[in-house]
Design a protein around this motif. Structure first.
Motif, short mmCIF file in Angstrom:
data_model
loop_
_atom_site.label_atom_id
_atom_site.label_comp_id
_atom_site.label_asym_id
_atom_site.label_seq_id
_atom_site.Cartn_x
_atom_site.Cartn_y
_atom_site.Cartn_z
N GLY A 40 7.47 1.87 -14.13
CA GLY A 40 6.95 2.02 -12.77
C GLY A 40 7.26 3.39 -12.19
N GLY A 41 8.50 3.87 -12.44
CA GLY A 41 8.84 5.20 -11.94
C GLY A 41 7.99 6.28 -12.57
N ARG A 88 -5.24 6.63 -9.26
CA ARG A 88 -5.46 5.20 -8.97
C ARG A 88 -5.06 4.33 -10.15
NH1 ARG A 88 -10.82 2.52 -6.13
NH2 ARG A 88 -9.93 0.42 -5.91
N ALA A 89 -5.37 4.79 -11.37
CA ALA A 89 -4.97 4.03 -12.55
C ALA A 89 -3.46 3.91 -12.63
CB ALA A 89 -5.53 4.70 -13.81
N PRO A 95 3.55 -2.51 -13.43
CA PRO A 95 4.78 -2.50 -12.65
C PRO A 95 4.55 -2.25 -11.15
CG PRO A 95 5.01 -1.11 -14.60
CD PRO A 95 3.57 -1.46 -14.48
N LEU A 96 3.68 -1.31 -10.83
CA LEU A 96 3.45 -1.02 -9.42
C LEU A 96 2.59 -2.09 -8.76
CD1 LEU A 96 2.98 2.87 -9.51
CD2 LEU A 96 5.02 1.54 -8.95
N ALA A 97 1.66 -2.66 -9.52
CA ALA A 97 0.86 -3.75 -8.97
C ALA A 97 1.75 -4.93 -8.62
CB ALA A 97 -0.23 -4.16 -9.95
N LEU A 98 2.70 -5.25 -9.51
CA LEU A 98 3.62 -6.36 -9.25
C LEU A 98 4.56 -6.01 -8.09
CD1 LEU A 98 4.76 -9.11 -10.05
CD2 LEU A 98 6.28 -7.93 -11.66
N ALA A 99 5.03 -4.75 -8.06
CA ALA A 99 5.96 -4.35 -7.01
C ALA A 99 5.34 -4.42 -5.63
CB ALA A 99 6.46 -2.93 -7.28
N GLU A 108 6.02 -3.58 0.81
CA GLU A 108 5.10 -2.98 1.79
C GLU A 108 4.85 -1.51 1.47
OE1 GLU A 108 6.71 -3.54 5.64
OE2 GLU A 108 6.68 -5.74 5.55
N VAL A 109 5.89 -0.80 1.08
CA VAL A 109 5.74 0.63 0.80
C VAL A 109 4.84 0.84 -0.41
CG1 VAL A 109 6.98 2.69 0.01
CG2 VAL A 109 7.92 1.31 1.87
N VAL A 110 5.07 0.10 -1.49
CA VAL A 110 4.25 0.26 -2.69
C VAL A 110 2.80 -0.13 -2.39
CG1 VAL A 110 3.90 -0.47 -5.08
CG2 VAL A 110 6.22 -0.12 -4.22
#
Length: 587
Positions: A40-41, A88-89, A95-99, A108-110
């Motif tokens: 994710g990072g 966007r991809a 990871p970011l979609a789940l976060a 909220e931030v992600v």
């Protein structure tokens, strides 16, 4: 301890049969969590890198458009679209979609970042890229410009239609970007999200204005029959809120995209009306008495150019002349694009001009060359208009670079257009070409200057507007005026008010505020000033007169109260030197 001295070892308990697999599972889970976080990072860093790349390409697009190189603009837009798609991809990675669905602030931030990146991607990929490509096709294939360099109304109409989907996509992206509450994000991220929201909004507004203007232009350009426009040349050395006093005029004939100048003259031809001008309503009458606006040089006392155009038509027809189909206001900065590529234009009995020198010649040199011979100067300016139009419209073909320069002049208010056709006028206002006073908005203000000294000192005037106040309900608006006139000036340029030094400028300042915001105090160089407060088109107009001697700047500070919304934009009029505006940026 045994007699042999050997220690007796305690037997270890038997390890439960499930413990080793559980430890292995926990270790694997920990590695997965760490790996997921690292993934994710990495995706977040990758997204940031793609956004930076897109930003660089957008700068390249602007530079290419400004130079009239639409092929380069198209290539840069493609690269920007690829970069925003990659961003966007990255933010749509697992990871970011789940976060983004995690409870609390982190989720909220992600989610905010993902929404913002998606909006930017849509604005660039579905808005800017097809729009730039459509413009490139229209201008390079003979669609909007004929082989002989004249404008083709039918081709311009086709371009307007082709821009509709792109403008709609950009508007949808603006709505999506605006749905993110930037104020609730961490400070550094908050500012970046606001910048993205502003960029998407500017792109959306620009495409919508372009599409509306292109929709109106085919009829304006005589696509359905001949049109005649009264062209009023504004002298920004003597300011009016629409730009400046009218110094010369011309009649412009337009038929199927072909333009020609049929007549020209000075403001001496526009005599005072013998009867009253049209009634523009009680608000207008209270601000601008009829005895003032019945004179051609004062039709622009309101910043709403459609008012000035209608009054000028009254002046024109009162002398028995046919009513024009519309009025075009042009100042020297608006005349310059017509001379791009035309070289040096020779003008009888006076200095020659080019695109780069026309403003200085008209607004400064002409007064030095002709001195007190006002008739000779007006004859020269009338001849200059004829020569410039003949050379610009007849001696050189329209091309992308000249159209871009003209578009910049329109966006800066240096060219304004009013038409008697209500439907076309509405489209021109939507397209930002009508010089209409914007509707009041909570986060906006306006500053407009009027010369009341009968001088031409505004060639030397510099204006800056600064909004401060820590984004609270009582911002301060500081207007600083600097008069850079030389010590010695021709009499015709000097102030005509008795008791004032020849180089001291006298101005009326009108501060426009939206409903709910009021001025609690206004000072001039620290001294409390009296102001007049009247309404105009939904705005509150706060007026006062100031003297601006040469040399030292004059500061006017207005403290406001009322709305909690910060002031983030300030409308100003066309000037010789564009006003410097620093509005609030809140985070």
């Amino acid at each position: 301890m045994s007699s042999t001295g050997t220690a007796r070892r305690r037997a270890k308990p038997a390890r439960p049969p499930w413990r080793r697999p559980a430890l292995v599972a926990l270790g694997v889970a920990a590695l997965l969590v760490v790996g997921w976080a690292v993934w994710g990072g990495m995706e977040a860093r990758a997204a940031a890198g793609h956004v930076r790349a897109a930003t660089a390409e957008v700068s390249a697009v602007r530079a290419a458009v400004a130079s009239g190189n639409l092929s380069a603009a198209s290539r840069a837009t493609e690269q920007a679209a690829l970069a925003t798609a990659d961003a966007r991809a990255a933010v749509d990675s697992p990871p970011l979609a789940l976060a983004s669905h995690l409870p609390g602030k982190a989720g909220e931030v992600v989610a905010a970042v993902r929404t913002t990146v998606a909006a930017v991607d849509a604005a660039v990929g579905a808005g800017a890229m097809p729009a730039v490509k459509a413009g490139e096709r229209a201008l390079s294939s003979g669609g909007a410009i004929r082989a002989d360099g004249t404008l083709d109304p039918a081709g311009i109409a086709d371009l307007a239609v082709s821009l509709e989907p792109a403008a709609a996509a950009a508007r949808d992206a603006q709505v999506r970007a605006a749905s993110v509450d930037a104020a609730g994000l961490p400070p550094g991220l908050s500012e970046r999200v606001r910048q993205a929201q502003t960029g998407v909004a500017e792109l959306s507004g620009g495409l919508s204005r372009a599409q509306a203007l292109l929709t109106a232009l085919p009829v304006v350009l005589g696509g359905d029959g001949p049109r005649t426009y009264l062209v009023a040349f504004q002298n920004t050395a003597e300011l009016r809120p629409t730009g400046g006093i009218i110094g010369t005029w011309a009649l412009l004939d337009v038929n199927d995209g072909r333009l020609s100048l049929s007549d020209a003259g000075s403001n001496d031809d526009l005599e005072r009306l013998s009867g009253p001008v049209r009634d523009l309503g009680p608000e207008y009458r209270a601000l601008y008495p009829a005895e003032q606006v019945s004179y051609s040089q004062n039709v622009g006392l309101s910043p709403h150019f459609p008012y000035a155009a209608q009054l000028l038509v009254d002046l024109w027809t009162a002398q028995g002349r046919p009513a024009p189909d519309g009025v075009i206001a042009v100042d020297p900065a608006g005349l310059a694009p017509l001379l791009r590529g035309a070289g040096t234009v020779e003008v009888p009995d006076g200095p020659s001009v080019t695109a780069d020198t026309v403003s200085d010649v008209v607004l400064r040199q002409a007064y030095e060359v002709f001195g007190d011979d006002n008739a000779a100067r007006k004859n020269y300016l009338t001849a200059l208009v004829g020569s410039a139009f003949s050379r610009g419209l007849g001696g050189g073909a329209w091309d992308t670079s000249r159209l871009v320069s003209l578009g910049e002049a329109v966006s800066g208010g240096h060219v304004q257009l009013w038409t008697a056709d209500p439907a076309q006028q509405e489209a021109l206002e939507k397209g930002g070409a009508a010089g209409a006073l914007p509707a009041p908005e909570e986060d906006a203000a306006g500053v407009y200057l009027t010369n009341i000294s009968a001088s031409k000192l505004d060639y030397y005037l510099r204006e800056s507007v600064r909004v401060t106040g820590a984004c609270n309900a009582s911002p301060e608006i500081t207007i600083e005026l600097t008069n850079d006139a030389p010590a010695e000036i021709p009499y015709y340029v000097s102030t005509k008010v008795e008791g004032q030094a020849p180089t001291t400028e006298l101005l009326t300042i009108a501060l426009y505020l939206p409903p709910g915001r009021t001025v609690t105090s206004m000072t001039v160089d620290g001294q409390i000033a009296d102001i007049e407060v009247l309404p105009e088109r939904g705005w509150s107009v706060n007026r006062l007169a100031v003297a601006v001697p040469r040399g030292a700047p004059v500061q006017i500070v207005a403290t406001t109260a009322g709305l909690a919304t910060p002031i983030t934009s300030v409308h100003t009029q066309p000037l010789v030197h564009d006003a410097s505006v620093a509005a609030q940026v809140c985070s």
